[in-house]
Design a protein around this motif. Structure first.
Motif, PDB file in Angstrom:
ATOM      1  N   ALA A  42     -24.977 -36.885  10.921  1.00  0.00           N
ATOM      2  CA  ALA A  42     -25.854 -36.961  12.092  1.00  0.00           C
ATOM      3  C   ALA A  42     -26.708 -35.703  12.145  1.00  0.00           C
ATOM      4  CB  ALA A  42     -25.042 -37.085  13.378  1.00  0.00           C
ATOM      5  N   ALA A  43     -27.833 -35.803  12.852  1.00  0.00           N
ATOM      6  CA  ALA A  43     -28.709 -34.647  13.018  1.00  0.00           C
ATOM      7  C   ALA A  43     -29.425 -34.738  14.346  1.00  0.00           C
ATOM      8  CB  ALA A  43     -29.726 -34.564  11.883  1.00  0.00           C
ATOM      9  N   ILE A  44     -29.841 -33.570  14.835  1.00  0.00           N
ATOM     10  CA  ILE A  44     -30.576 -33.501  16.093  1.00  0.00           C
ATOM     11  C   ILE A  44     -31.686 -32.464  15.932  1.00  0.00           C
ATOM     12  CG2 ILE A  44     -29.009 -31.790  17.100  1.00  0.00           C
ATOM     13  CD1 ILE A  44     -29.394 -33.295  19.803  1.00  0.00           C
ATOM     14  N   THR A  45     -32.852 -32.777  16.451  1.00  0.00           N
ATOM     15  CA  THR A  45     -33.981 -31.864  16.338  1.00  0.00           C
ATOM     16  C   THR A  45     -33.813 -30.652  17.250  1.00  0.00           C
ATOM     17  OG1 THR A  45     -35.163 -33.181  17.991  1.00  0.00           O
ATOM     18  CG2 THR A  45     -35.604 -33.670  15.677  1.00  0.00           C
ATOM     19  N   ARG A  46     -34.670 -29.672  17.031  1.00  0.00           N
ATOM     20  CA  ARG A  46     -34.598 -28.437  17.799  1.00  0.00           C
ATOM     21  C   ARG A  46     -34.686 -28.710  19.298  1.00  0.00           C
ATOM     22  NH1 ARG A  46     -38.420 -25.187  19.926  1.00  0.00           N
ATOM     23  NH2 ARG A  46     -40.075 -26.427  18.965  1.00  0.00           N
ATOM     24  N   SER A  47     -35.536 -29.614  19.685  1.00  0.00           N
ATOM     25  CA  SER A  47     -35.714 -29.917  21.109  1.00  0.00           C
ATOM     26  C   SER A  47     -34.608 -30.801  21.661  1.00  0.00           C
ATOM     27  CB  SER A  47     -37.049 -30.628  21.327  1.00  0.00           C
ATOM     28  OG  SER A  47     -37.021 -31.926  20.746  1.00  0.00           O
ATOM     29  N   GLY A  48     -33.908 -31.474  20.761  1.00  0.00           N
ATOM     30  CA  GLY A  48     -32.890 -32.421  21.202  1.00  0.00           C
ATOM     31  C   GLY A  48     -33.444 -33.799  21.507  1.00  0.00           C
ATOM     32  N   ALA A  49     -34.751 -33.959  21.323  1.00  0.00           N
ATOM     33  CA  ALA A  49     -35.371 -35.224  21.696  1.00  0.00           C
ATOM     34  C   ALA A  49     -35.092 -36.345  20.711  1.00  0.00           C
ATOM     35  CB  ALA A  49     -36.879 -35.022  21.829  1.00  0.00           C
ATOM     36  N   THR A  50     -34.802 -35.966  19.473  1.00  0.00           N
ATOM     37  CA  THR A  50     -34.620 -36.978  18.430  1.00  0.00           C
ATOM     38  C   THR A  50     -33.302 -36.757  17.707  1.00  0.00           C
ATOM     39  OG1 THR A  50     -37.014 -37.097  18.089  1.00  0.00           O
ATOM     40  CG2 THR A  50     -35.609 -38.003  16.360  1.00  0.00           C
ATOM     41  N   THR A  51     -32.596 -37.850  17.483  1.00  0.00           N
ATOM     42  CA  THR A  51     -31.353 -37.807  16.719  1.00  0.00           C
ATOM     43  C   THR A  51     -31.414 -38.830  15.602  1.00  0.00           C
ATOM     44  OG1 THR A  51     -30.307 -39.387  18.225  1.00  0.00           O
ATOM     45  CG2 THR A  51     -29.977 -37.059  18.696  1.00  0.00           C
ATOM     46  N   ASP A  52     -30.579 -38.618  14.609  1.00  0.00           N
ATOM     47  CA  ASP A  52     -30.503 -39.550  13.492  1.00  0.00           C
ATOM     48  C   ASP A  52     -29.047 -39.635  13.051  1.00  0.00           C
ATOM     49  OD1 ASP A  52     -32.410 -39.878  10.347  1.00  0.00           O
ATOM     50  OD2 ASP A  52     -31.237 -41.309  11.526  1.00  0.00           O
ATOM     51  N   TYR A  53     -28.652 -40.817  12.592  1.00  0.00           N
ATOM     52  CA  TYR A  53     -27.266 -41.043  12.220  1.00  0.00           C
ATOM     53  C   TYR A  53     -27.178 -41.802  10.909  1.00  0.00           C
ATOM     54  CZ  TYR A  53     -26.287 -39.906  17.105  1.00  0.00           C
ATOM     55  OH  TYR A  53     -26.205 -39.280  18.332  1.00  0.00           O
ATOM     56  N   ALA A  54     -26.133 -41.504  10.169  1.00  0.00           N
ATOM     57  CA  ALA A  54     -25.800 -42.337   9.028  1.00  0.00           C
ATOM     58  C   ALA A  54     -25.334 -43.691   9.545  1.00  0.00           C
ATOM     59  CB  ALA A  54     -24.692 -41.675   8.208  1.00  0.00           C
ATOM     60  N   ASP A  55     -25.506 -44.710   8.744  1.00  0.00           N
ATOM     61  CA  ASP A  55     -25.085 -46.046   9.161  1.00  0.00           C
ATOM     62  C   ASP A  55     -23.608 -46.071   9.543  1.00  0.00           C
ATOM     63  OD1 ASP A  55     -27.186 -47.885   6.792  1.00  0.00           O
ATOM     64  OD2 ASP A  55     -27.615 -47.045   8.770  1.00  0.00           O
ATOM     65  N   SER A  56     -22.805 -45.289   8.850  1.00  0.00           N
ATOM     66  CA  SER A  56     -21.369 -45.261   9.119  1.00  0.00           C
ATOM     67  C   SER A  56     -21.043 -44.652  10.472  1.00  0.00           C
ATOM     68  CB  SER A  56     -20.642 -44.485   8.024  1.00  0.00           C
ATOM     69  OG  SER A  56     -21.116 -43.158   7.951  1.00  0.00           O
ATOM     70  N   ALA A  57     -21.989 -43.889  11.030  1.00  0.00           N
ATOM     71  CA  ALA A  57     -21.756 -43.194  12.288  1.00  0.00           C
ATOM     72  C   ALA A  57     -22.407 -43.886  13.490  1.00  0.00           C
ATOM     73  CB  ALA A  57     -22.281 -41.762  12.186  1.00  0.00           C
ATOM     74  N   LYS A  58     -23.352 -44.729  13.238  1.00  0.00           N
ATOM     75  CA  LYS A  58     -24.088 -45.369  14.337  1.00  0.00           C
ATOM     76  C   LYS A  58     -23.160 -46.177  15.225  1.00  0.00           C
ATOM     77  CE  LYS A  58     -28.540 -45.652  11.992  1.00  0.00           C
ATOM     78  NZ  LYS A  58     -29.541 -46.535  11.334  1.00  0.00           N
ATOM     79  N   GLY A  59     -23.306 -45.968  16.534  1.00  0.00           N
ATOM     80  CA  GLY A  59     -22.506 -46.691  17.499  1.00  0.00           C
ATOM     81  C   GLY A  59     -21.153 -46.085  17.782  1.00  0.00           C
ATOM     82  N   ARG A  60     -20.755 -45.098  16.955  1.00  0.00           N
ATOM     83  CA  ARG A  60     -19.446 -44.465  17.151  1.00  0.00           C
ATOM     84  C   ARG A  60     -19.551 -42.969  17.401  1.00  0.00           C
ATOM     85  NH1 ARG A  60     -15.729 -44.401  13.041  1.00  0.00           N
ATOM     86  NH2 ARG A  60     -17.365 -44.248  11.446  1.00  0.00           N
ATOM     87  N   PHE A  61     -20.525 -42.328  16.777  1.00  0.00           N
ATOM     88  CA  PHE A  61     -20.689 -40.877  16.886  1.00  0.00           C
ATOM     89  C   PHE A  61     -21.923 -40.560  17.717  1.00  0.00           C
ATOM     90  CE2 PHE A  61     -18.600 -39.791  12.505  1.00  0.00           C
ATOM     91  CZ  PHE A  61     -17.461 -40.487  12.884  1.00  0.00           C
ATOM     92  N   THR A  62     -21.860 -39.443  18.444  1.00  0.00           N
ATOM     93  CA  THR A  62     -23.009 -38.982  19.220  1.00  0.00           C
ATOM     94  C   THR A  62     -23.177 -37.481  19.012  1.00  0.00           C
ATOM     95  OG1 THR A  62     -22.613 -40.676  20.912  1.00  0.00           O
ATOM     96  CG2 THR A  62     -24.058 -38.847  21.496  1.00  0.00           C
ATOM     97  N   ILE A  63     -24.370 -37.077  18.613  1.00  0.00           N
ATOM     98  CA  ILE A  63     -24.681 -35.659  18.465  1.00  0.00           C
ATOM     99  C   ILE A  63     -25.485 -35.216  19.681  1.00  0.00           C
ATOM    100  CG2 ILE A  63     -26.792 -36.104  17.131  1.00  0.00           C
ATOM    101  CD1 ILE A  63     -26.144 -33.556  15.502  1.00  0.00           C
ATOM    102  N   SER A  64     -25.197 -34.012  20.162  1.00  0.00           N
ATOM    103  CA  SER A  64     -25.910 -33.520  21.336  1.00  0.00           C
ATOM    104  C   SER A  64     -25.960 -31.995  21.310  1.00  0.00           C
ATOM    105  CB  SER A  64     -25.235 -34.000  22.616  1.00  0.00           C
ATOM    106  OG  SER A  64     -23.908 -33.511  22.709  1.00  0.00           O
ATOM    107  N   ARG A  65     -26.894 -31.457  22.055  1.00  0.00           N
ATOM    108  CA  ARG A  65     -27.030 -30.010  22.183  1.00  0.00           C
ATOM    109  C   ARG A  65     -26.508 -29.595  23.556  1.00  0.00           C
ATOM    110  NH1 ARG A  65     -31.040 -28.353  18.054  1.00  0.00           N
ATOM    111  NH2 ARG A  65     -30.934 -26.250  18.945  1.00  0.00           N
ATOM    112  N   GLY A  66     -25.572 -28.634  23.549  1.00  0.00           N
ATOM    113  CA  GLY A  66     -25.022 -28.142  24.795  1.00  0.00           C
ATOM    114  C   GLY A  66     -25.807 -26.968  25.331  1.00  0.00           C
ATOM    115  N   ASN A  67     -25.342 -26.390  26.413  1.00  0.00           N
ATOM    116  CA  ASN A  67     -26.045 -25.291  27.058  1.00  0.00           C
ATOM    117  C   ASN A  67     -25.710 -23.928  26.476  1.00  0.00           C
ATOM    118  OD1 ASN A  67     -27.372 -26.985  28.869  1.00  0.00           O
ATOM    119  ND2 ASN A  67     -25.602 -26.990  30.241  1.00  0.00           N
ATOM    120  N   ALA A  68     -24.577 -23.778  25.871  1.00  0.00           N
ATOM    121  CA  ALA A  68     -24.105 -22.466  25.423  1.00  0.00           C
ATOM    122  C   ALA A  68     -24.237 -22.296  23.912  1.00  0.00           C
ATOM    123  CB  ALA A  68     -22.655 -22.275  25.846  1.00  0.00           C
TER     124      ALA A  68
END
Length: 121
Positions: free
Chosen positions: A47-73
């Motif tokens: 999985a990957a997330i852009t600098r802004s957090g606006a866009t994410t991408d997932y491998a097919d094996s991860a879609k629907g099960r994994f979530t990438i996100s940017r926290g505050n700290a």
């Protein structure tokens, strides 16, 4: 400059949340990706997330099960649900200044040490 944590042993169907702690400079300037490497296999994109957090991408094996996100700290999370034995691997986070091709390992400049995820059947 990158430190992954949160791995462990979990039963199939369970959940884990991985964390990637980044330095301030990396967090504010870089896209972040998660990759994994299972024994005897090549490292692969998860999985990957852009600098802004606006866009994410997932491998097919991860879609629907994994979530990438940017926290505050200055932490990037990988929430993994409905885990399967085939998710067993060493998980790495990595950072890149590139805004594109985030599924490609060779665009990443910084790599953290991995955290082990083991899913039992």
């Amino acid at each position: 400059q990158l430190q992954a944590s949160g791995g462990g042993l979990v039963q199939a169907g369970g959940s884990l949340r991985l964390s990637c702690a980044a330095s301030g400079r990396i967090f504010s300037t870089s896209a972040i990706g998660w990759f994994r490497q299972a024994p005897g296999k090549e490292r692969e994109f998860v999985a990957a997330i852009t600098r802004s957090g606006a866009t994410t991408d997932y491998a097919d094996s991860a879609k629907g099960r994994f979530t990438i996100s940017r926290g505050n700290a200055r932490i990037i999370y990988l929430q993994m649900n409905s885990l399967k034995p085939e998710d067993t691997a060493l998980y790495y986070c990595a950072a890149t200044l590139s805004p594109v091709q985030l599924t490609t390992q060779n665009v990443y400049h910084y790599w953290g040490h991995g955290t082990q995820v083991t899913v039992s059947s």
